[in-house]
Write a protein that holds these residues in place. Sequence first.
Motif, PDB file in Angstrom:
ATOM      1  N   PHE A   1     -67.599 -80.358  34.634  1.00  0.00           N
ATOM      2  CA  PHE A   1     -67.758 -79.092  35.043  1.00  0.00           C
ATOM      3  C   PHE A   1     -68.822 -78.076  34.560  1.00  0.00           C
ATOM      4  N   GLY A   2     -69.597 -78.828  33.643  1.00  0.00           N
ATOM      5  CA  GLY A   2     -70.620 -78.488  33.087  1.00  0.00           C
ATOM      6  C   GLY A   2     -71.874 -79.253  33.764  1.00  0.00           C
ATOM      7  N   PRO A   3     -72.734 -80.133  32.546  1.00  0.00           N
ATOM      8  CA  PRO A   3     -73.907 -80.661  32.946  1.00  0.00           C
ATOM      9  C   PRO A   3     -73.602 -81.898  34.331  1.00  0.00           C
ATOM     10  N   ALA A   4     -72.689 -82.246  34.485  1.00  0.00           N
ATOM     11  CA  ALA A   4     -72.333 -83.218  35.778  1.00  0.00           C
ATOM     12  C   ALA A   4     -72.445 -82.183  36.782  1.00  0.00           C
ATOM     13  N   ALA A   5     -71.557 -81.266  36.934  1.00  0.00           N
ATOM     14  CA  ALA A   5     -71.669 -80.353  38.174  1.00  0.00           C
ATOM     15  C   ALA A   5     -73.152 -79.709  38.483  1.00  0.00           C
ATOM     16  N   ALA A   6     -73.822 -79.407  37.419  1.00  0.00           N
ATOM     17  CA  ALA A   6     -75.334 -78.975  37.383  1.00  0.00           C
ATOM     18  C   ALA A   6     -76.111 -80.158  38.256  1.00  0.00           C
ATOM     19  N   ARG A   7     -75.832 -81.245  37.717  1.00  0.00           N
ATOM     20  CA  ARG A   7     -76.743 -82.585  38.054  1.00  0.00           C
ATOM     21  C   ARG A   7     -76.255 -82.724  39.826  1.00  0.00           C
ATOM     22  N   LEU A   8     -74.949 -82.550  39.993  1.00  0.00           N
ATOM     23  CA  LEU A   8     -74.627 -82.742  41.422  1.00  0.00           C
ATOM     24  C   LEU A   8     -75.314 -81.826  42.395  1.00  0.00           C
ATOM     25  N   VAL A   9     -75.493 -80.537  41.814  1.00  0.00           N
ATOM     26  CA  VAL A   9     -76.375 -79.535  42.836  1.00  0.00           C
ATOM     27  C   VAL A   9     -77.649 -79.911  43.149  1.00  0.00           C
ATOM     28  N   THR A  10     -78.534 -80.587  42.314  1.00  0.00           N
ATOM     29  CA  THR A  10     -79.794 -80.803  42.351  1.00  0.00           C
ATOM     30  C   THR A  10     -80.207 -82.226  43.007  1.00  0.00           C
ATOM     31  N   VAL A  11     -79.042 -83.261  42.810  1.00  0.00           N
ATOM     32  CA  VAL A  11     -79.259 -84.590  43.121  1.00  0.00           C
ATOM     33  C   VAL A  11     -78.343 -84.957  44.513  1.00  0.00           C
ATOM     34  N   PHE A  12     -77.176 -84.296  44.659  1.00  0.00           N
ATOM     35  CA  PHE A  12     -76.463 -84.615  45.771  1.00  0.00           C
ATOM     36  C   PHE A  12     -76.431 -83.146  46.631  1.00  0.00           C
ATOM     37  N   GLY A  13     -76.963 -82.241  46.297  1.00  0.00           N
ATOM     38  CA  GLY A  13     -76.638 -80.735  46.999  1.00  0.00           C
ATOM     39  C   GLY A  13     -75.175 -80.347  47.214  1.00  0.00           C
ATOM     40  N   ALA A  14     -74.611 -80.565  45.970  1.00  0.00           N
ATOM     41  CA  ALA A  14     -73.264 -79.772  46.028  1.00  0.00           C
ATOM     42  C   ALA A  14     -73.471 -78.381  45.889  1.00  0.00           C
ATOM     43  N   LYS A  15     -72.465 -77.784  46.464  1.00  0.00           N
ATOM     44  CA  LYS A  15     -72.447 -76.420  46.539  1.00  0.00           C
ATOM     45  C   LYS A  15     -71.692 -75.653  45.461  1.00  0.00           C
ATOM     46  N   PHE A  16     -72.189 -75.712  44.292  1.00  0.00           N
ATOM     47  CA  PHE A  16     -71.652 -74.908  43.137  1.00  0.00           C
ATOM     48  C   PHE A  16     -72.414 -73.654  42.676  1.00  0.00           C
ATOM     49  N   ASN A  17     -71.941 -72.958  42.179  1.00  0.00           N
ATOM     50  CA  ASN A  17     -72.870 -71.732  41.606  1.00  0.00           C
ATOM     51  C   ASN A  17     -73.587 -72.170  40.410  1.00  0.00           C
ATOM     52  N   THR A  18     -74.949 -72.160  40.800  1.00  0.00           N
ATOM     53  CA  THR A  18     -75.974 -73.006  39.584  1.00  0.00           C
ATOM     54  C   THR A  18     -75.927 -72.440  38.423  1.00  0.00           C
ATOM     55  N   GLU A  19     -75.841 -70.870  38.327  1.00  0.00           N
ATOM     56  CA  GLU A  19     -75.886 -70.133  36.975  1.00  0.00           C
ATOM     57  C   GLU A  19     -74.835 -70.545  36.411  1.00  0.00           C
ATOM     58  N   GLU A  20     -73.345 -70.725  36.934  1.00  0.00           N
ATOM     59  CA  GLU A  20     -72.218 -70.602  36.227  1.00  0.00           C
ATOM     60  C   GLU A  20     -72.084 -72.124  35.637  1.00  0.00           C
ATOM     61  N   VAL A  21     -72.558 -73.203  36.418  1.00  0.00           N
ATOM     62  CA  VAL A  21     -72.240 -74.480  35.778  1.00  0.00           C
ATOM     63  C   VAL A  21     -73.289 -74.870  34.813  1.00  0.00           C
ATOM     64  N   ILE A  22     -74.750 -74.215  34.843  1.00  0.00           N
ATOM     65  CA  ILE A  22     -75.633 -74.363  33.954  1.00  0.00           C
ATOM     66  C   ILE A  22     -75.054 -73.566  32.598  1.00  0.00           C
ATOM     67  N   ALA A  23     -74.527 -72.485  32.708  1.00  0.00           N
ATOM     68  CA  ALA A  23     -74.170 -71.915  31.741  1.00  0.00           C
ATOM     69  C   ALA A  23     -72.841 -72.499  30.828  1.00  0.00           C
ATOM     70  N   ARG A  24     -71.959 -73.245  31.809  1.00  0.00           N
ATOM     71  CA  ARG A  24     -70.919 -74.137  31.171  1.00  0.00           C
ATOM     72  C   ARG A  24     -71.216 -75.086  30.321  1.00  0.00           C
ATOM     73  N   ALA A  25     -72.548 -75.900  30.813  1.00  0.00           N
ATOM     74  CA  ALA A  25     -73.192 -76.979  30.321  1.00  0.00           C
ATOM     75  C   ALA A  25     -73.853 -76.547  29.179  1.00  0.00           C
ATOM     76  N   HIS A  26     -74.735 -75.359  28.983  1.00  0.00           N
ATOM     77  CA  HIS A  26     -74.995 -74.885  27.485  1.00  0.00           C
ATOM     78  C   HIS A  26     -73.760 -74.514  26.679  1.00  0.00           C
ATOM     79  N   SER A  27     -72.623 -73.991  27.101  1.00  0.00           N
ATOM     80  CA  SER A  27     -71.465 -73.699  26.271  1.00  0.00           C
ATOM     81  C   SER A  27     -71.005 -74.940  25.550  1.00  0.00           C
ATOM     82  N   ILE A  28     -70.923 -76.026  26.318  1.00  0.00           N
ATOM     83  CA  ILE A  28     -70.364 -77.155  25.630  1.00  0.00           C
ATOM     84  C   ILE A  28     -71.344 -77.969  24.960  1.00  0.00           C
ATOM     85  N   LEU A  29     -72.781 -77.873  25.218  1.00  0.00           N
ATOM     86  CA  LEU A  29     -73.424 -78.508  24.389  1.00  0.00           C
ATOM     87  C   LEU A  29     -73.759 -77.891  23.012  1.00  0.00           C
TER      88      LEU A  29
END
Length: 206
Positions: free
Chosen positions: A105-133
């Motif tokens: 739900f963090g880095p994988a979801a952020a990549r889904l946005v840019t690579v596959f056009g997934a409709k996630f909240n970009t700021e939210e998933v990137i923030a999740r990615a940095h939190s777990i990183l």
Amino acid sequence: MKLYTFPLSGHAHRAQLMLNLLAIEHDEEFVDLAKGAHKTPDFLKLNAFGQVPVLVDGKHVIADSNAILVYLARKSVDTNWLPHDPAKEAAVQRWLSVAAGQIAFGPAAARLVTVFGAKFNTEEVIARAHSILGVIDAQLARRDWIADIDSAHPTIADVALYSYIASAPEGNVDLSGYANVNAWLRRVEALPGFVPFKKTAAGLAA
């Protein structure tokens, strides 16, 4: 063995990576997700969820990337990948849950946005990615490998985490501030049998 895979899937790469780290001979069958091959009746017989990867080993059909990692580790004579000691096994399982949760739900979801056009909240998933990183970087400050088992050998937890962390920049997740994570990525990539995850020109990697 046969692995049903898709080259841009980090979940599929986990299974491919583990097979190669263990030097297990296997065939790979490309599942064309863009054409809906994962939703055909034949594939749904292998995995009712319509997802890759799927591993077929004789009469055994194992779906789900983390389940495949457990299966392959248990078949291996090298118990370092998944220790039999209950406490050590639990320490590994903890990070498999992170791979299926915070990483998905963090880095994988952020990549889904840019690579596959997934409709996630970009700021939210990137923030999740940095939190777990941040948590992972702190964990790796005191050890070479992710699980708390005082071992000089990686486990399937490292394999489970690698693909979507390595590809995080494709989702506009900057890894430059995580020195311990970057050092760990290089250690994984130096393992005998390592195979890279296919890169895409997306996000910060564009």
